[in-house]
Scaffold this active site. Sequence first.
Site, PDB file in Angstrom:
ATOM      1  N   LYS A 107      60.363  73.912  86.105  1.00  0.00           N
ATOM      2  CA  LYS A 107      59.783  72.699  85.277  1.00  0.00           C
ATOM      3  C   LYS A 107      58.385  72.535  85.482  1.00  0.00           C
ATOM      4  O   LYS A 107      57.712  71.970  84.573  1.00  0.00           O
ATOM      5  CB  LYS A 107      60.686  71.621  85.365  1.00  0.00           C
ATOM      6  CG  LYS A 107      62.211  72.046  84.984  1.00  0.00           C
ATOM      7  CD  LYS A 107      63.034  70.516  85.180  1.00  0.00           C
ATOM      8  CE  LYS A 107      64.292  70.816  84.540  1.00  0.00           C
ATOM      9  NZ  LYS A 107      65.199  69.933  84.901  1.00  0.00           N
ATOM     10  N   LYS A 188      73.320  76.445  73.768  1.00  0.00           N
ATOM     11  CA  LYS A 188      74.308  75.427  73.764  1.00  0.00           C
ATOM     12  C   LYS A 188      73.944  74.238  73.191  1.00  0.00           C
ATOM     13  O   LYS A 188      72.805  73.962  73.290  1.00  0.00           O
ATOM     14  CB  LYS A 188      74.787  75.412  75.292  1.00  0.00           C
ATOM     15  CG  LYS A 188      73.842  74.611  76.283  1.00  0.00           C
ATOM     16  CD  LYS A 188      74.589  74.212  77.429  1.00  0.00           C
ATOM     17  CE  LYS A 188      73.833  72.945  78.051  1.00  0.00           C
ATOM     18  NZ  LYS A 188      74.344  71.755  77.430  1.00  0.00           N
ATOM     19  N   LYS A 191      71.964  67.310  74.781  1.00  0.00           N
ATOM     20  CA  LYS A 191      71.689  66.167  74.396  1.00  0.00           C
ATOM     21  C   LYS A 191      70.175  65.848  74.314  1.00  0.00           C
ATOM     22  O   LYS A 191      69.814  65.092  73.579  1.00  0.00           O
ATOM     23  CB  LYS A 191      72.290  64.849  75.067  1.00  0.00           C
ATOM     24  CG  LYS A 191      71.809  65.069  76.681  1.00  0.00           C
ATOM     25  CD  LYS A 191      72.662  63.643  77.601  1.00  0.00           C
ATOM     26  CE  LYS A 191      73.335  64.204  78.645  1.00  0.00           C
ATOM     27  NZ  LYS A 191      72.426  64.918  79.867  1.00  0.00           N
TER      28      LYS A 191
HETATM   29  P1  ATP Z   1      70.207  67.860  78.759  1.00  0.00           P
HETATM   30  O1  ATP Z   1      70.057  68.549  77.771  1.00  0.00           O
HETATM   31  O2  ATP Z   1      69.679  66.909  79.612  1.00  0.00           O
HETATM   32  O3  ATP Z   1      70.296  69.059  80.051  1.00  0.00           O
HETATM   33  P2  ATP Z   1      73.257  68.430  78.410  1.00  0.00           P
HETATM   34  O4  ATP Z   1      73.810  67.694  77.180  1.00  0.00           O
HETATM   35  O5  ATP Z   1      72.989  69.855  78.753  1.00  0.00           O
HETATM   36  O6  ATP Z   1      71.880  67.365  78.723  1.00  0.00           O
HETATM   37  P3  ATP Z   1      74.005  67.636  81.026  1.00  0.00           P
HETATM   38  O7  ATP Z   1      73.491  66.250  81.457  1.00  0.00           O
HETATM   39  O8  ATP Z   1      73.141  68.840  81.367  1.00  0.00           O
HETATM   40  O9  ATP Z   1      74.303  67.686  79.468  1.00  0.00           O
HETATM   41  O10 ATP Z   1      75.727  67.766  81.638  1.00  0.00           O
HETATM   42  C1  ATP Z   1      76.412  66.877  81.636  1.00  0.00           C
HETATM   43  C2  ATP Z   1      77.842  67.384  81.646  1.00  0.00           C
HETATM   44  O11 ATP Z   1      78.223  67.945  80.263  1.00  0.00           O
HETATM   45  C3  ATP Z   1      77.929  68.617  82.578  1.00  0.00           C
HETATM   46  O12 ATP Z   1      79.170  68.746  83.182  1.00  0.00           O
HETATM   47  C4  ATP Z   1      77.755  70.017  81.624  1.00  0.00           C
HETATM   48  O13 ATP Z   1      78.470  71.038  82.024  1.00  0.00           O
HETATM   49  C5  ATP Z   1      78.353  69.470  80.249  1.00  0.00           C
HETATM   50  N1  ATP Z   1      77.945  69.961  79.029  1.00  0.00           N
HETATM   51  C6  ATP Z   1      76.629  70.053  78.585  1.00  0.00           C
HETATM   52  N2  ATP Z   1      76.330  70.463  77.445  1.00  0.00           N
HETATM   53  C7  ATP Z   1      77.593  70.950  77.327  1.00  0.00           C
HETATM   54  C8  ATP Z   1      78.107  72.015  76.458  1.00  0.00           C
HETATM   55  N3  ATP Z   1      77.257  72.253  75.064  1.00  0.00           N
HETATM   56  N4  ATP Z   1      79.500  72.381  76.277  1.00  0.00           N
HETATM   57  C9  ATP Z   1      80.140  72.108  77.417  1.00  0.00           C
HETATM   58  N5  ATP Z   1      79.983  71.239  78.269  1.00  0.00           N
HETATM   59  C10 ATP Z   1      78.524  70.571  78.302  1.00  0.00           C
HETATM   60 MG    MG Z   2      72.227  70.468  80.725  1.00  0.00          MG
END
Ligand code: ATP
Ligand code: MG
Length: 320
Positions: A107, A188, A191
């Site tokens: 990063k 994937k 958010k």
């Molecule tokens: P960011 O973009 O900030 O990384 P994110 O949507 O990837 O956000 P995280 O905060 O990284 O979310 O992850 C929170 C939880 O949600 C973790 O347990 C992660 O494994 C799960 N998760 C995130 N995205 C997915 C997805 N597309 N499918 C299944 N599980 C997910």
């Molecule tokens: Mg993530």
Amino acid sequence: MRLSGITPSGHAQLGNHLGAIARWAADGAPEDLYFVSDLHAMTTTHNPAGLRGRAGELLAVLIASGIPAERVFVQSDLARELGALTWVLECTCSYGEAARMIQFKEKAGGQHGVRLSLLTYPVLMAADILLQGADEVPVGQDQSQHVELARALARRFNSTYGEVFTIPEPVLPVTGARVRDLADPTRKMSKSTRDSAGVVFVLDEPTLIRRKIRRAVTDAQPAPAYDPETRPGVSNLLEILGACTGTTPQEVAAEYTSYGALKEAVAAAVIETLRPVREHTLALLSDPAELDRVRKAGAVRAAERGEHRVNAALRLIGAG
Ligand code: ATP
Ligand code: MG
């Protein structure tokens, strides 16, 4: 006892719900803790009001998803305890150890004005874990190096100054479906993705959910079939439908011969799955005084759980 955090880097999306939050609500043990890691969303440029809003919203989503309110808290409500413990742990950590973190290198690489907190947030993460005495930390591959750091710091502190910390173990997270972005199924759903066309948010209105799913990228094959390697778009839709209806993508695939019918079914299932979460979240957000009461109670419980560890650590390291 397990501890899991979710960062308000964006609004909760369908993958967070199916892959993590719904599982936490269903499988969590009574002593487990879940927290909104808002302090971890400040390591790069951020908007203060936006962050505060998303943190409160995410807390409401966790509770609305069925995680008991007594098991959730917002990280910044423990800023004083965590700040003190982070300092103790920074005085236990070498610069080289922090600079070796792959996430930091990825990063920070080549950027100007990188926040110091991008280097030190794994130490805050160690404080999150060690404050609560968590012995199991469910983390994905990208965060496992940070749990190793927490283990190393806990061991070093205990052997140098005295036994205070439980040594945490990284454990495989309980996961549900892995949801891909509807507009670009090679990545994937996340958010923090800037272009939200392919991201279904937990609080999206039903009409918007239906529109996003109708526009989901599929392929030019004549009929739906489950083959994640060569047909990621349609396989993603089948996985989502399977996860929402408690069956397998293969079973679902056998029922649909057209993309239109499949998409309508996916939209209906996602809308029904998210409806109670959305309604309960909006109800919680419409009563800020009650949400605030619940939030404060969670913070007090979490702070009380960890207080003796910060105090002991400060005393043993020679402070106070
Ligand atoms: P960011 O973009 O900030 O990384 P994110 O949507 O990837 O956000 P995280 O905060 O990284 O979310 O992850 C929170 C939880 O949600 C973790 O347990 C992660 O494994 C799960 N998760 C995130 N995205 C997915 C997805 N597309 N499918 C299944 N599980 C997910
Ligand atoms: Mg993530």
